[in-house]
Design a protein around this motif. Structure first.
Motif, PDB file in Angstrom:
ATOM      1  N   GLN A 513       0.933  -1.280   0.028  1.00 57.88           N
ATOM      2  CA  GLN A 513      -0.176  -0.013   0.189  1.00 57.88           C
ATOM      3  C   GLN A 513       1.025   1.342   0.044  1.00 57.88           C
ATOM      4  OE1 GLN A 513      -3.080  -0.741  -0.624  1.00 57.88           O
ATOM      5  NE2 GLN A 513      -2.342  -2.962  -0.346  1.00 57.88           N
ATOM      6  N   GLU A 514       2.129   1.385   0.630  1.00 57.11           N
ATOM      7  CA  GLU A 514       3.177   2.241   0.632  1.00 57.11           C
ATOM      8  C   GLU A 514       3.532   2.440  -0.588  1.00 57.11           C
ATOM      9  OE1 GLU A 514       7.356   3.561   3.013  1.00 57.11           O
ATOM     10  OE2 GLU A 514       6.060   1.922   3.706  1.00 57.11           O
ATOM     11  N   ALA A 515       4.137   1.350  -1.213  1.00 59.38           N
ATOM     12  CA  ALA A 515       4.769   1.343  -2.410  1.00 59.38           C
ATOM     13  C   ALA A 515       3.943   1.675  -3.629  1.00 59.38           C
ATOM     14  CB  ALA A 515       5.494  -0.068  -2.886  1.00 59.38           C
ATOM     15  N   LEU A 516       2.633   1.478  -3.810  1.00 57.55           N
ATOM     16  CA  LEU A 516       1.803   1.799  -4.642  1.00 57.55           C
ATOM     17  C   LEU A 516       0.886   2.764  -4.544  1.00 57.55           C
ATOM     18  CD1 LEU A 516       0.440  -2.136  -5.336  1.00 57.55           C
ATOM     19  CD2 LEU A 516       2.185  -0.688  -6.583  1.00 57.55           C
ATOM     20  N   ALA A 517       1.053   3.603  -3.348  1.00 56.02           N
ATOM     21  CA  ALA A 517       0.336   4.755  -3.122  1.00 56.02           C
ATOM     22  C   ALA A 517       0.033   5.630  -4.145  1.00 56.02           C
ATOM     23  CB  ALA A 517       0.882   5.397  -1.787  1.00 56.02           C
ATOM     24  N   ASP A 518       0.883   6.077  -5.152  1.00 53.25           N
ATOM     25  CA  ASP A 518       0.662   7.183  -6.093  1.00 53.25           C
ATOM     26  C   ASP A 518      -0.317   6.549  -7.054  1.00 53.25           C
ATOM     27  OD1 ASP A 518       2.286   8.846  -4.933  1.00 53.25           O
ATOM     28  OD2 ASP A 518       4.034   8.340  -6.161  1.00 53.25           O
ATOM     29  N   LEU A 519      -0.159   5.324  -7.320  1.00 47.91           N
ATOM     30  CA  LEU A 519      -0.811   4.443  -8.496  1.00 47.91           C
ATOM     31  C   LEU A 519      -2.431   4.310  -8.093  1.00 47.91           C
ATOM     32  CD1 LEU A 519       1.587   1.836 -10.114  1.00 47.91           C
ATOM     33  CD2 LEU A 519       0.377   3.758 -11.132  1.00 47.91           C
ATOM     34  N   ILE A 520      -2.346   3.954  -6.649  1.00 43.71           N
ATOM     35  CA  ILE A 520      -3.690   3.892  -5.831  1.00 43.71           C
ATOM     36  C   ILE A 520      -4.500   5.125  -6.096  1.00 43.71           C
ATOM     37  CG2 ILE A 520      -4.947   3.629  -3.781  1.00 43.71           C
ATOM     38  CD1 ILE A 520      -2.399   1.554  -2.960  1.00 43.71           C
ATOM     39  N   LYS A 521      -3.914   6.254  -6.007  1.00 46.28           N
ATOM     40  CA  LYS A 521      -4.271   7.529  -5.996  1.00 46.28           C
ATOM     41  C   LYS A 521      -4.885   8.011  -7.450  1.00 46.28           C
ATOM     42  CE  LYS A 521      -4.057  12.395  -4.905  1.00 46.28           C
ATOM     43  NZ  LYS A 521      -4.730  12.918  -6.154  1.00 46.28           N
ATOM     44  N   ILE A 522      -4.154   7.499  -8.288  1.00 45.32           N
ATOM     45  CA  ILE A 522      -4.441   7.633  -9.786  1.00 45.32           C
ATOM     46  C   ILE A 522      -5.653   7.057 -10.037  1.00 45.32           C
ATOM     47  CG2 ILE A 522      -3.516   7.155 -12.289  1.00 45.32           C
ATOM     48  CD1 ILE A 522      -0.628   7.750 -11.006  1.00 45.32           C
ATOM     49  N   ALA A 523      -5.783   5.666  -9.702  1.00 40.60           N
ATOM     50  CA  ALA A 523      -6.777   4.797  -9.930  1.00 40.60           C
ATOM     51  C   ALA A 523      -7.937   5.377  -9.578  1.00 40.60           C
ATOM     52  CB  ALA A 523      -6.522   3.388  -9.329  1.00 40.60           C
ATOM     53  N   ARG A 524      -8.112   5.858  -8.224  1.00 42.49           N
ATOM     54  CA  ARG A 524      -9.224   6.368  -7.834  1.00 42.49           C
ATOM     55  C   ARG A 524      -9.797   7.565  -8.503  1.00 42.49           C
ATOM     56  NH1 ARG A 524      -8.618   5.519  -1.012  1.00 42.49           N
ATOM     57  NH2 ARG A 524      -7.990   3.448  -1.086  1.00 42.49           N
TER      58      ARG A 524
END
Length: 542
Positions: A513-524
């Motif tokens: 969740q830390e490593a992917l934080a930027d991609l998670i925000k982009i997806a949302r």
């Protein structure tokens, strides 16, 4: 001789099988004629059934026994010569595939809603598996659906119920009903694939394990194989008695629903290995001491170590994964010089590859792993393969996975589920994503290589499947994928998959969740999830 009754009926709306058959609430199936209509639609759609043999069983959830009796009487009335039914109406999905294949029957009917909850107010399901042992392909399910919309009558034998708890052959009208041990054939198959002596020796040397059967179908299988055949200590199998409501639990083997197992493996006296399976026995979750193995990594690690197991000592023909599953198995396939296949979600898409000898191991990120030994994903098989690898390598789970990452790189991966959202809102979100043209655009620090709605052409039979998930793939290989799940019975479940390849071993320890934080925000943001669904956070993160 009992008589055949021909019952007049009218079609029900919505009897369209999904990726795993027809799933509805128990109260829907309990309506007069509802189950009967669908079963007759199956029998009318699969060819001449006269004189054939059928396999029958399910995961033991509420309504399982009642449905078994109905199906047995309808099979007799439709001309089947024999039905093989698991004792108590119990038969795991992989074991059903095993029995269908071993005895070369005319397929089977499996009663299950897989990982969905069970009970009077919960879910029930039914699907037909073809003679190869796998789920019916789309041509068959479409024929069944078409028949369900035109049905006017069904046939049923006027006869007393069968004693489902008594092993042996009983007569139901003109048809023989063979009640068999649901574990025996499956356990015998497992012995041909794995080094039981090595696993037994590991347990004797003090190897510790917990297996959570979640009060679902794998309890009897795990008890027989792990504790009785492999001499694992008594109590290794948790929640091992199948219950109609799964003990008021949710039989989905993930970090949220298998919390009792997770607490044990991340506790102060954690055993070496933990695993869980789901309602019908075809899914698995793998844990080490204080360590969670993603399903994508599990498939990759098993593929890389497959030759340690006797059944796979000759090597693999290929590896297949569903599109939302991470590319970690592809890296193993490339290193081994074997093909890697990317298919839509749904085990039926692996069937043609397995039948054609193009793939040996298959996996889906939704906790499904399997091989060419049957034509279904197989939870307990995956657990035994891990046990075989651990017994030979004599290393902790975490060390094996970290060494794998060091060799192949790590595909950092997570899935965010938004469960029970409004169906119209979910479909609107997907339509919004389909309408985007993102190629060449920057989203945060990432540049989009392409975005599409995944379509698949089967390399064996040429069949085409469209709208199988929306992908946004970035130039560095990172990606986000959006799908609506077809396994629920209420509302819609939006699944969002986030993946980024990390070759730097010094970053392999990072929490996903830390490593992917930027991609998670982009997806949302790109999907407008909160604005369209009202959900600020996912229901489940795995």
């Amino acid at each position: 001789m009992s008589a055949v009754r021909i019952i007049q009926t009218t079609p029900f709306d919505g009897q369209k099988p999904g990726t795993s058959g027809l799933r509805k609430k128990v109260k829907t199936f309990a309506q007069p004629h509802y189950l009967e209509n669908f079963v007759q639609a199956i029998f009318d759609s699969i060819g001449e059934v006269g004189g054939k043999v059928l396999v029958l069983g399910g995961d033991g959830r509420f309504h399982n026994r009642t449905a078994c009796q109905t199906i047995l009487k309808m099979a007799a009335a439709n001309g089947f010569a024999r039905v093989m039914v698991g004792r108590g109406g119990i038969l795991s999905t992989p074991a059903a595939s095993c029995v269908i294949r071993k005895y070369r029957t005319f397929g089977g009917i499996i009663l299950s809603a897989s990982h969905n909850p069970g009970g009077p107010d919960e879910d029930f399901g039914i699907k037909y598996n073809i003679p190869a042992g796998g789920p019916a392909p789309e041509a068959v399910t479409e024929a069944i659906f078409a028949r369900s919309k035109a049905i006017t009558e069904y046939r049923i034998q006027d006869a007393a119920d069968i004693d489902l708890d008594r092993l042996g052959t009983q007569q139901l009208g003109p048809m023989a009903v063979e009640v068999f041990d649901p574990v025996a054939d499956y356990a015998a198959l497992m012995q041909t694939l794995f080094d039981f002596d090595a696993i037994r020796a590991a347990f004797k040397a003090g190897f510790g394990m917990k297996f959570d059967a979640m009060h679902a179908v794998t309890g009897p299988y795990a008890k027989a194989i792990l504790e009785d055949m492999l001499d694992a200590p008594a109590g290794t199998v948790m929640n091992g008695t199948p219950l109609e409501d799964f003990g008021h639990g949710h039989p989905d083997p993930n970090l949220v629903h298998a919390h009792e197992l997770v607490e044990a493996l991340f506790g102060p006296d954690a055993p070496d290995f933990g695993a869980a399976s789901d309602g019908d026995g075809d899914r698995n979750m793998i844990l080490g001491k204080n360590f969670y193995v993603t399903p994508s990594d599990s498939l990759a690690v098993l593929a890389a170590n497959a030759t340690l197991c006797p059944g796979y000592a000759g090597g693999l023909k290929g590896i297949a994964r569903s599109m939302p599953t991470s590319a970690a198995p592809d890296r193993v396939a490339a290193a081994l010089g074997i093909p890697a296949f990317e298919t839509p979600t749904g085990w039926k898409f692996f069937g043609t590859l397995l039948d054609a000898g193009k793939a040996t191991l298959c996996g889906e990120e939704s906790f499904g792993t399997g091989s060419d030994h049957v034509r279904e994903k197989d939870g307990l098989w995956a657990v035994l393969m891990w046990l075989n690898v651990l017994a030979v390598r004599k290393e902790p789970v975490a060390d094996i996975v970290r060494a794998h990452w060091a060799k192949y790189g790590r595909n950092v991966y997570s899935r965010h589920d938004y469960e029970g959202i409004d169906s119209a809102a979910a479909n609107g979100l997907m339509d919004h994503l389909r309408g985007l043209d993102l190629k060449g655009k920057a989203l945060g620090a990432y540049k989009v290589a392409f975005n599409d709605d995944f379509a698949y052409t089967d390399p064996v039979d040429g069949s085409i499947s469209t709208q199988q998930g929306i992908r946004i793939v970035f130039e560095d290989g990172s990606r986000v994928v959006f799908r609506l799940s077809g396994t629920g019975t209420e509302g819609a479940t939006l699944r969002v998959y986030i993946e980024q390849f990390e070759p730097d071993v010094t970053k392999h320890h990072l929490d996903p969740q830390e490593a992917l934080a930027d991609l998670i925000k982009i997806a949302r943001d790109v999907a407008q999830i909160e604005a369209r669904t009202g959900r600020a956070e996912p229901t489940v993160i795995t």
